[in-house]
Design a protein around this motif. Structure first.
Motif, PDB file in Angstrom:
ATOM      1  N   VAL A   9       0.841  -1.200   0.000  1.00  0.00           N
ATOM      2  CA  VAL A   9       0.000   0.000   0.000  1.00  0.00           C
ATOM      3  C   VAL A   9       0.874   1.246   0.000  1.00  0.00           C
ATOM      4  CG1 VAL A   9      -1.642   1.354   1.378  1.00  0.00           C
ATOM      5  CG2 VAL A   9      -1.969  -1.114   1.091  1.00  0.00           C
ATOM      6  N   TRP A  10       1.918   1.258   0.835  1.00  0.00           N
ATOM      7  CA  TRP A  10       2.828   2.397   0.884  1.00  0.00           C
ATOM      8  C   TRP A  10       3.501   2.621  -0.474  1.00  0.00           C
ATOM      9  CZ3 TRP A  10       7.982   2.293  -0.234  1.00  0.00           C
ATOM     10  CH2 TRP A  10       8.661   3.498  -0.047  1.00  0.00           C
ATOM     11  N   LEU A  11       3.971   1.541  -1.104  1.00  0.00           N
ATOM     12  CA  LEU A  11       4.675   1.660  -2.378  1.00  0.00           C
ATOM     13  C   LEU A  11       3.767   2.231  -3.469  1.00  0.00           C
ATOM     14  CD1 LEU A  11       7.255   1.165  -4.000  1.00  0.00           C
ATOM     15  CD2 LEU A  11       6.402  -1.140  -4.457  1.00  0.00           C
ATOM     16  N   ILE A  12       2.529   1.768  -3.514  1.00  0.00           N
ATOM     17  CA  ILE A  12       1.581   2.285  -4.505  1.00  0.00           C
ATOM     18  C   ILE A  12       1.341   3.769  -4.267  1.00  0.00           C
ATOM     19  CG2 ILE A  12      -0.827   2.169  -5.269  1.00  0.00           C
ATOM     20  CD1 ILE A  12      -0.614  -0.899  -4.777  1.00  0.00           C
ATOM     21  N   TRP A  13       1.128   4.158  -3.010  1.00  0.00           N
ATOM     22  CA  TRP A  13       0.908   5.564  -2.674  1.00  0.00           C
ATOM     23  C   TRP A  13       2.121   6.405  -3.043  1.00  0.00           C
ATOM     24  CZ3 TRP A  13      -0.448   7.450   2.967  1.00  0.00           C
ATOM     25  CH2 TRP A  13      -0.735   8.808   2.943  1.00  0.00           C
ATOM     26  N   TYR A  14       3.310   5.903  -2.717  1.00  0.00           N
ATOM     27  CA  TYR A  14       4.549   6.617  -2.998  1.00  0.00           C
ATOM     28  C   TYR A  14       4.724   6.843  -4.500  1.00  0.00           C
ATOM     29  CZ  TYR A  14       9.605   7.448  -3.179  1.00  0.00           C
ATOM     30  OH  TYR A  14      10.834   7.966  -3.429  1.00  0.00           O
ATOM     31  N   LEU A  15       4.439   5.832  -5.295  1.00  0.00           N
ATOM     32  CA  LEU A  15       4.571   5.971  -6.745  1.00  0.00           C
ATOM     33  C   LEU A  15       3.490   6.868  -7.333  1.00  0.00           C
ATOM     34  CD1 LEU A  15       5.609   2.345  -7.721  1.00  0.00           C
ATOM     35  CD2 LEU A  15       7.060   4.389  -7.597  1.00  0.00           C
ATOM     36  N   LEU A  16       2.277   6.799  -6.803  1.00  0.00           N
ATOM     37  CA  LEU A  16       1.205   7.672  -7.278  1.00  0.00           C
ATOM     38  C   LEU A  16       1.490   9.143  -6.985  1.00  0.00           C
ATOM     39  CD1 LEU A  16      -2.032   5.657  -6.433  1.00  0.00           C
ATOM     40  CD2 LEU A  16      -1.145   6.222  -8.695  1.00  0.00           C
ATOM     41  N   ASP A  17       2.282   9.405  -5.971  1.00  0.00           N
ATOM     42  CA  ASP A  17       2.628  10.788  -5.647  1.00  0.00           C
ATOM     43  C   ASP A  17       3.437  11.457  -6.750  1.00  0.00           C
ATOM     44  OD1 ASP A  17       1.244  11.345  -3.385  1.00  0.00           O
ATOM     45  OD2 ASP A  17       2.916  11.070  -2.005  1.00  0.00           O
ATOM     46  N   LEU A  18       4.041  10.684  -7.640  1.00  0.00           N
ATOM     47  CA  LEU A  18       4.696  11.282  -8.803  1.00  0.00           C
ATOM     48  C   LEU A  18       3.693  12.122  -9.595  1.00  0.00           C
ATOM     49  CD1 LEU A  18       7.023   8.517 -10.242  1.00  0.00           C
ATOM     50  CD2 LEU A  18       7.684  10.777  -9.470  1.00  0.00           C
ATOM     51  N   TYR A  19       2.488  11.628  -9.716  1.00  0.00           N
ATOM     52  CA  TYR A  19       1.426  12.357 -10.399  1.00  0.00           C
ATOM     53  C   TYR A  19       0.760  13.372  -9.471  1.00  0.00           C
ATOM     54  CZ  TYR A  19      -3.101  13.341 -12.486  1.00  0.00           C
ATOM     55  OH  TYR A  19      -4.210  13.974 -12.953  1.00  0.00           O
ATOM     56  N   PHE A  20       0.526  12.982  -8.240  1.00  0.00           N
ATOM     57  CA  PHE A  20      -0.228  13.835  -7.315  1.00  0.00           C
ATOM     58  C   PHE A  20       0.525  15.102  -6.901  1.00  0.00           C
ATOM     59  CE2 PHE A  20      -2.816   9.961  -6.348  1.00  0.00           C
ATOM     60  CZ  PHE A  20      -3.963  10.463  -6.926  1.00  0.00           C
ATOM     61  N   ILE A  21       1.833  15.119  -7.014  1.00  0.00           N
ATOM     62  CA  ILE A  21       2.571  16.359  -6.742  1.00  0.00           C
ATOM     63  C   ILE A  21       2.096  17.436  -7.703  1.00  0.00           C
ATOM     64  CG2 ILE A  21       4.838  17.464  -6.951  1.00  0.00           C
ATOM     65  CD1 ILE A  21       6.036  14.923  -5.743  1.00  0.00           C
ATOM     66  N   HIS A  22       1.988  17.070  -8.966  1.00  0.00           N
ATOM     67  CA  HIS A  22       1.503  18.024  -9.976  1.00  0.00           C
ATOM     68  C   HIS A  22       0.074  18.458  -9.665  1.00  0.00           C
ATOM     69  CE1 HIS A  22       0.495  19.794 -13.829  1.00  0.00           C
ATOM     70  NE2 HIS A  22      -0.507  18.951 -13.918  1.00  0.00           N
ATOM     71  N   VAL A  23      -0.782  17.521  -9.316  1.00  0.00           N
ATOM     72  CA  VAL A  23      -2.190  17.823  -9.025  1.00  0.00           C
ATOM     73  C   VAL A  23      -2.309  18.726  -7.802  1.00  0.00           C
ATOM     74  CG1 VAL A  23      -4.384  16.802  -8.321  1.00  0.00           C
ATOM     75  CG2 VAL A  23      -3.022  15.724 -10.117  1.00  0.00           C
ATOM     76  N   MET A  24      -1.558  18.435  -6.740  1.00  0.00           N
ATOM     77  CA  MET A  24      -1.623  19.246  -5.530  1.00  0.00           C
ATOM     78  C   MET A  24      -1.159  20.673  -5.798  1.00  0.00           C
ATOM     79  SD  MET A  24      -0.418  16.718  -2.422  1.00  0.00           S
ATOM     80  CE  MET A  24       0.973  15.972  -3.223  1.00  0.00           C
ATOM     81  N   MET A  25      -0.095  20.830  -6.559  1.00  0.00           N
ATOM     82  CA  MET A  25       0.414  22.177  -6.850  1.00  0.00           C
ATOM     83  C   MET A  25      -0.552  22.949  -7.745  1.00  0.00           C
ATOM     84  SD  MET A  25       4.497  21.762  -7.080  1.00  0.00           S
ATOM     85  CE  MET A  25       4.746  23.499  -6.756  1.00  0.00           C
ATOM     86  N   LYS A  26      -1.149  22.267  -8.712  1.00  0.00           N
ATOM     87  CA  LYS A  26      -2.116  22.923  -9.594  1.00  0.00           C
ATOM     88  C   LYS A  26      -3.339  23.380  -8.798  1.00  0.00           C
ATOM     89  CE  LYS A  26      -4.795  22.201 -13.762  1.00  0.00           C
ATOM     90  NZ  LYS A  26      -5.237  21.253 -14.767  1.00  0.00           N
ATOM     91  N   LYS A  27      -3.825  22.524  -7.918  1.00  0.00           N
ATOM     92  CA  LYS A  27      -4.994  22.871  -7.102  1.00  0.00           C
ATOM     93  C   LYS A  27      -4.686  24.057  -6.194  1.00  0.00           C
ATOM     94  CE  LYS A  27      -8.169  20.980  -3.712  1.00  0.00           C
ATOM     95  NZ  LYS A  27      -8.474  19.870  -2.826  1.00  0.00           N
ATOM     96  N   ASP A  28      -3.506  24.060  -5.596  1.00  0.00           N
ATOM     97  CA  ASP A  28      -3.129  25.167  -4.720  1.00  0.00           C
ATOM     98  C   ASP A  28      -3.011  26.483  -5.486  1.00  0.00           C
ATOM     99  OD1 ASP A  28      -3.133  23.597  -2.487  1.00  0.00           O
ATOM    100  OD2 ASP A  28      -0.961  23.345  -2.409  1.00  0.00           O
ATOM    101  N   ARG A  29      -2.479  26.428  -6.675  1.00  0.00           N
ATOM    102  CA  ARG A  29      -2.346  27.652  -7.470  1.00  0.00           C
ATOM    103  C   ARG A  29      -3.698  28.188  -7.912  1.00  0.00           C
ATOM    104  NH1 ARG A  29       2.979  25.722  -9.882  1.00  0.00           N
ATOM    105  NH2 ARG A  29       4.423  26.862  -8.575  1.00  0.00           N
ATOM    106  N   GLU A  30      -4.641  27.283  -8.189  1.00  0.00           N
ATOM    107  CA  GLU A  30      -5.981  27.714  -8.608  1.00  0.00           C
ATOM    108  C   GLU A  30      -6.767  28.339  -7.466  1.00  0.00           C
ATOM    109  OE1 GLU A  30      -7.694  24.184 -10.214  1.00  0.00           O
ATOM    110  OE2 GLU A  30      -6.644  24.384 -12.130  1.00  0.00           O
ATOM    111  N   THR A  31      -6.538  27.887  -6.255  1.00  0.00           N
ATOM    112  CA  THR A  31      -7.293  28.397  -5.104  1.00  0.00           C
ATOM    113  C   THR A  31      -6.543  29.485  -4.350  1.00  0.00           C
ATOM    114  OG1 THR A  31      -6.402  26.661  -3.669  1.00  0.00           O
ATOM    115  CG2 THR A  31      -8.499  26.207  -4.783  1.00  0.00           C
ATOM    116  N   MET A  32      -5.377  29.863  -4.833  1.00  0.00           N
ATOM    117  CA  MET A  32      -4.572  30.882  -4.167  1.00  0.00           C
ATOM    118  C   MET A  32      -5.250  32.247  -4.308  1.00  0.00           C
ATOM    119  SD  MET A  32      -0.632  31.946  -4.944  1.00  0.00           S
ATOM    120  CE  MET A  32      -0.357  30.312  -5.503  1.00  0.00           C
TER     121      MET A  32
END
Length: 122
Positions: free
Chosen positions: A87-110
Motif C-alpha cells: 500500500v505504501w509503495l503504490i501511494w509513494y509511486l502515485l505521488d509522482l502524479y499527485f505532486i503536480h495535481v496538488m500544486m495545480k490545485k493550490d495555485r488555482e485556489t490561491m
C-alpha cells in the motif's frame, strides 16, 4: 500555498526523502505526510519483527529447512507488514502524479494579491 513553492523542489524531495513524506510536508499536506511516514515505519517494523520471530520459532521447532508451519502469529505479522508495504509503495509511486495535481490545485485556489486585484479593475 505560497507562489514560491517549486515543483522541481517537490520532486527532488520526493526522490531523496519522499519515502517519509517530505514532499507532502513541503506542499503543506502535513497529515498525509505523517501518515505516509507512519505507514512506512509500521510496515517495516511488522515485516521485520514478524520475519525475525518466524525464523526463530521455526528454528526452535527444527523446521527451518522446510519452513513447515505457516500458521504461526509471526507469519501473520509478516504478511500484514508486506501488505502495508505494498500500500505504501503504490501511494509513494502515485505521488509522482499527485505532486503536480496538488500544486495545480493550490495555485488555482490561491487568493490574488491586492496589487493584482487593483490592476484588474483599472
Amino acid at each position: 500555498m505560497n507562489p514560491d513553492k517549486s515543483k522541481i523542489t517537490a520532486y527532488v524531495l520526493w526522490f531523496l526523502i519522499g519515502a517519509f513524506g517530505a514532499h507532502r510536508f513541503y506542499l503543506r499536506r502535513v497529515k498525509s505526510g505523517i501518515l505516509l511516514a507512519v505507514l512506512l515505519v509500521g510496515s517495516l517494523a511488522l515485516s521485520g519483527f514478524g520475519s525475525y520471530f518466524l525464523i526463530q520459532a521455526l528454528d526452535d521447532a527444527g523446521q527451518i529447512e522446510g519452513l513447515g508451519q505457516w500458521n504461526t502469529p509471526w507469519f501473520l505479522l509478516t504478511a500484514v507488514g508486506s501488505i502495508l508495504m505494498t500500500v505504501w509503495l503504490i501511494w509513494y509511486l502515485l505521488d509522482l502524479y499527485f505532486i503536480h495535481v496538488m500544486m495545480k490545485k493550490d495555485r488555482e485556489t490561491m487568493p490574488i494579491s491586492e496589487k493584482q486585484a487593483t490592476s484588474v479593475f483599472k
